[in-house]
Design an enzyme around this catalytic site. Structure first.
Site, PDB file in Angstrom:
ATOM      1  N   GLY A 165      -5.453  -4.106  -5.152  1.00  0.00           N
ATOM      2  CA  GLY A 165      -5.742  -2.773  -4.645  1.00  0.00           C
ATOM      3  C   GLY A 165      -5.103  -1.760  -5.557  1.00  0.00           C
ATOM      4  O   GLY A 165      -4.586  -2.092  -6.627  1.00  0.00           O
ATOM      5  N   ASP A 190      -0.553   0.604  10.231  1.00  0.00           N
ATOM      6  CA  ASP A 190      -1.880   0.503   9.602  1.00  0.00           C
ATOM      7  C   ASP A 190      -2.596  -0.751  10.090  1.00  0.00           C
ATOM      8  O   ASP A 190      -3.147  -1.513   9.298  1.00  0.00           O
ATOM      9  CB  ASP A 190      -1.749   0.501   8.079  1.00  0.00           C
ATOM     10  CG  ASP A 190      -3.081   0.841   7.389  1.00  0.00           C
ATOM     11  OD1 ASP A 190      -3.966   1.412   8.063  1.00  0.00           O
ATOM     12  OD2 ASP A 190      -3.238   0.521   6.199  1.00  0.00           O
TER      13      ASP A 190
END
Length: 851
Positions: free
Chosen positions: A88, A225
């Site tokens: 990522g 998250d």
């Protein structure tokens, strides 16, 4: 004072790029360049270009081994990197082999080249600290951490062979909402799919994740998250929560780099929009509920661009799940409504409470919440819409109806809260201990206990439990009419044939009865409901049918019943005594650890500690020689319910074992206000008086202690007298040999009245014999033998120090070694998972001076 040097243009661009990359990693669907570069609009093109380069970094990482310098490398002389398995904006995850432990691991390397190194390292430290604080099957395990040769930090974690939930959701959507779960195994190779329904399997995964979140919250860590892409389903069918990169810990008010919100908007709690909001369990609860919404409806709670999602999140509720997925069970909608409540105070206050309802739904039990009604939804729309607010005057009747319904729902919540608070203060073991322990002699204490039960009965949340417990107390104290009245309320609330017949048996009790043994409970109707099973098991305990009660309390239907679970745990306590006598301390401590974990899981599932669970923890710690913990738990139990005689005994025994004689004496004397003449309390006081050499006072206590009028009662009295006389003889051994000899002779005479196989006779007869002679060696040997039997007995150790000579015999040397071995075995078993610092901190100043 020196002034900070102004940033260069390159440094400022690097900082802005770092902020953009963090937004990407945290799930932002688009980067708000205008917002991030608002103070430096002239740099926006440079920042955008740099971020595009960074976005290409992921593709570069996946291009193959030849393009990644880490593949094939050995990190910190231990981890051989083999492949890139994901990446990522903030880092790359590699597959690697742990050469030291011969296992496959995942290594997450944090980017530092494209980011400000300080921010990257801070993020890395957050994730490492968060994961290290948690141990749970539903949370990814971190093994190690380190730095690569080029200075990039990395985490070593368990390598999970599984499928991201985001992929499962995409496949489920392609299937058109087919509820069959067999495709999970066919398509992904997921074994152990325990539910034939995809819907129920998703709820089970959500329950596991709730348990994992509760473990994280208990460790002071908030994920912030939770979303499908951060959940992996293993090939074994387990749900595991990943990526704690933006987690917060209790010691941080906030961890945002700016005033921006943290998390992925679609799954983010509305209050998190405020930014710099202190992380709380309710925020993770919202995100988990949003993830479950996606699982059940196959679409996220909000749709559209990032800006549209944020606007919707700030102004309205999601579309009700039952409208997206027709036929959704009512309880599922209730759980979603409660988990996605916009006001955090109306939400589940812990992940544990959400897990309880999820598991209740799976077990076809009622959940604790109700779906939001259409009228209430309408009221919320009125509050958020100026157009609708203009029509309020025309809808007075509807709003009135809404007020009534909201009041009803608020009243139900208040009753639940009142019930939980009152249950905390119920006397430990109320009505199910030995017959002699069921009454409170002291008028003031008895009145306080009665008032606590009155508060419980007024709660009105679970009338079966509330009125049964008050009926129990009333019957045990001879108020038969009041007990019958409470049992009529129990039968009315239960509404079953069993409860109706039970109250008839109470009605048949004669005036003046004060014992559950007077109840005729033969040939009762069949058990139909949870309430029936609870009433049945409770009365088995009341009538001293312990083995039958233990079996009845194992019923699956009672798993979610708090008081039934407390009774089940109480039935385990005799096993603690048996396993302690088995002379396998390591195995015994394993059993204690499991028992303590069971108690704590019941507390976590229901959200409170009661006098009963505190007493049970205290009992476990006393039996396992963890006396400081035992004293702490006993004090908690007594603060909650001052008439808990079992907790008084735990407190006194723990203090006595620590050598805190005055503290122990105060507890045993207080206990005598509750139960005058209770033999175990008298035994503790007699031991204290014997240690002090107060012979007549010790003997008087033995004479007034309450023993059954039977052969077993006579034997118990003899055992107490033997222990008392031996204690006096030891005390007088040096100061008054004649008195010591007389006391020892009395103990010997009493030993002769017991069978030769009796443990007390076997232990104390040689002890007493040594005290009748002028032979220090024999006495020291006897004391060493006693210490080998109870290695942590502080008073025996103090006695030994007074009599042990300078020259040890061979037998004494061997006994001393045996005692040290037993002491170390117990110490290591108790502290195998605790640091020495924790152990030393647990020793208070008073007991340290004794040591």
């Amino acid at each position: 004072m020196s002034q900070a040097q102004p940033q260069s243009r390159a440094e400022r661009v690097e900082e802005l790029v770092a902020e953009c990359l963090m937004r990407m990693e945290e799930g932002a669907s688009s980067i708000p360049f205008d917002e991030i570069c608002s103070e430096a609009p002239e740099m926006i093109d440079e920042v955008r270009s740099a971020v595009e380069v960074a976005g290409g970094f992921q593709r570069l990482q996946n291009a193959g081994p030849g393009s990644d310098p880490l593949i094939g490398k050995l990190l910190v002389e231990r981890y051989r990197v083999s492949e890139c398995i994901g990446s990522g904006a903030m880092g790359v995850v590699y597959g690697a082999a742990d050469l030291e432990l011969s296992r496959e691991v995942a290594i997450k390397v944090v980017h530092t080249k494209l980011l400000d190194r300080g921010k990257a390292l801070a993020r890395f430290e957050r994730e490492a600290a968060a994961l290290a604080a948690i141990r749970h099957d539903a949370v990814v395990t971190v093994y190690d951490r380190g730095i690569t040769s080029d200075g990039s930090p990395f985490l070593v974690m368990e390598r999970i062979d599984g499928v991201p939930c985001s992929d499962i959701l995409e496949a489920a959507r392609e299937r058109g909402g087919d509820d069959d779960s067999s495709w999970l195994t066919e398509k992904w190779g997921i074994a152990n799919v325990s539910e034939p329904s995809y819907f129920r399997q998703a709820v089970q995964w959500a329950a596991s994740l709730a348990s994992g979140l509760e473990a994280a919250h208990s460790a002071g860590v908030y994920h912030r998250d939770v979303k499908p892409s951060n959940v992996m389903i293993t090939r074994e069918g387990k749900a595991i929560l990943l990526d704690f990169g933006i987690a917060a810990k209790d010691d941080h008010a906030t961890l945002t780099q700016t005033d921006a919100a943290v998390g992925t908007p679609v799954y983010m709690a509305p209050e998190a929009l405020l930014g710099r909001t202190k992380a709380k369990p309710t925020q993770d609860v919202y995100s988990l509920a949003a993830t479950l919404y996606h699982f059940l409806t196959l679409q996220a709670p909000y749709q559209g661009s990032s800006a549209e999602v944020l606007t919707a999140l700030a102004t309205r509720d999601p579309i009700p799940a039952f409208k997206v997925r027709p036929g959704l069970p009512r309880d599922a909608q209730a759980i979603l409504d409660h988990g996605l409540a916009r006001n955090p105070s109306n939400r589940y206050q812990s992940a544990a409470s959400m897990e309880v309802d999820l598991r209740s739904m799976l077990a076809y039990r009622p959940v604790s919440v109700r779906p939001t009604s259409t009228l209430v939804r309408a009221a919320r729309r009125f509050r958020s819409s100026k157009v609708l607010l203009g029509a309020v005057a025309a809808t007075v009747l509807i709003i009135g109806a809404l007020g009534i319904r909201a009041l009803q729902e608020s009243s139900s919540e208040r009753r639940h809260i009142a019930h939980k608070e009152a249950m905390r203060h119920v006397q430990a073991g109320l009505g199910v201990m030995n017959l002699e322990n069921r009454t409170v002699a002291d008028k003031e204490l008895r009145t306080a206990a009665s008032e606590a039960l009155d508060r419980l009965a007024r709660a009105g949340h679970d009338p079966v439990v509330e009125h049964l417990l008050r009926a129990t107390f009333r019957l045990d104290h001879g108020d038969v009419a009041a007990a019958k009245s409470d049992m009529r309320a129990v039968a009315s609330a239960a509404g079953t044939r069993f409860a109706s017949e039970l109250v008839q048996r109470y009605e048949a009790l004669p005036e003046g009865s004060s014992s559950a043994l007077d109840l005729d409970l033969e040939e009762m109707p069949e058990l139909e409901t949870v309430d029936d099973e609870y009433l049945h098991a409770f009365h088995l305990l009341r009538q001293l049918k312990r083995s039958e009660a233990t079996e009845a309390l194992q019923s699956d239907r009672l798993v979610g019943h708090r008081h039934a679970q407390e009774l089940r745990l109480l039935c385990v306590t005799p096993q603690l005594n048996r396993k302690r006598r088995a002379n396998d301390w390591a195995s015994f401590m394993d059993f204690v650890d499991a028992f303590v974990a069971d108690i704590e899981s019941v507390e976590e599932a229901t959200g409170y500690r009661s006098a009963m669970t505190a007493h049970l923890l205290g009992f476990a710690y006393v039996r396992s020689d963890q006396f400081h913990r035992a004293l702490e738990m006993a004090e908690q139990a007594l603060e909650l319910a001052p008439t808990s005689s079992g907790a008084v005994l735990n407190a006194g025994d723990a203090a006595l074992s620590l050598g805190l004689l005055e503290v122990a004496e105060s507890y045993f004397e207080y206990g005598s206000r509750i139960l005058p003449g209770y033999v175990k309390l008298q035994q503790g006081l007699a031991k204290i008086y014997a240690v002090r050499g107060e012979g007549e006072r010790a003997r008087d206590l033995v004479s007034v202690a309450s023993f059954p009028q039977s052969a077993s009662g006579d034997r118990a009295r003899a055992i107490l007298r033997i222990r008392t006389e031996v204690g006096l003889a030891v005390k007088w051994y040096e100061s008054d040999p004649e008195l010591a000899h007389e006391a020892a002779q009395r103990a010997l005479d009493l030993c002769a009245t017991l069978p030769e196989t009796n443990e007390t006779r076997r232990v104390f007869e040689p002890y007493a014999a040594s005290l009748t002679k002028d032979a220090e060696t024999d006495l020291a040997t006897a004391m060493l033998k006693e210490l080998c039997r109870e290695p942590n007995d502080m008073n025996s150790l103090l006695d030994l120090t007074k009599t042990l000579g300078d020259d040890l015999s061979g037998e004494q040397t061997q006994l001393l070694k045996a005692w040290l071995g037993s002491y170390l075995d117990r110490y290591l078993a108790k502290h195998r998972e605790a640091g020495a610092g924790n152990f030393l901190r647990s020793v208070d100043d008073a007991s340290a001076s004794k040591l």
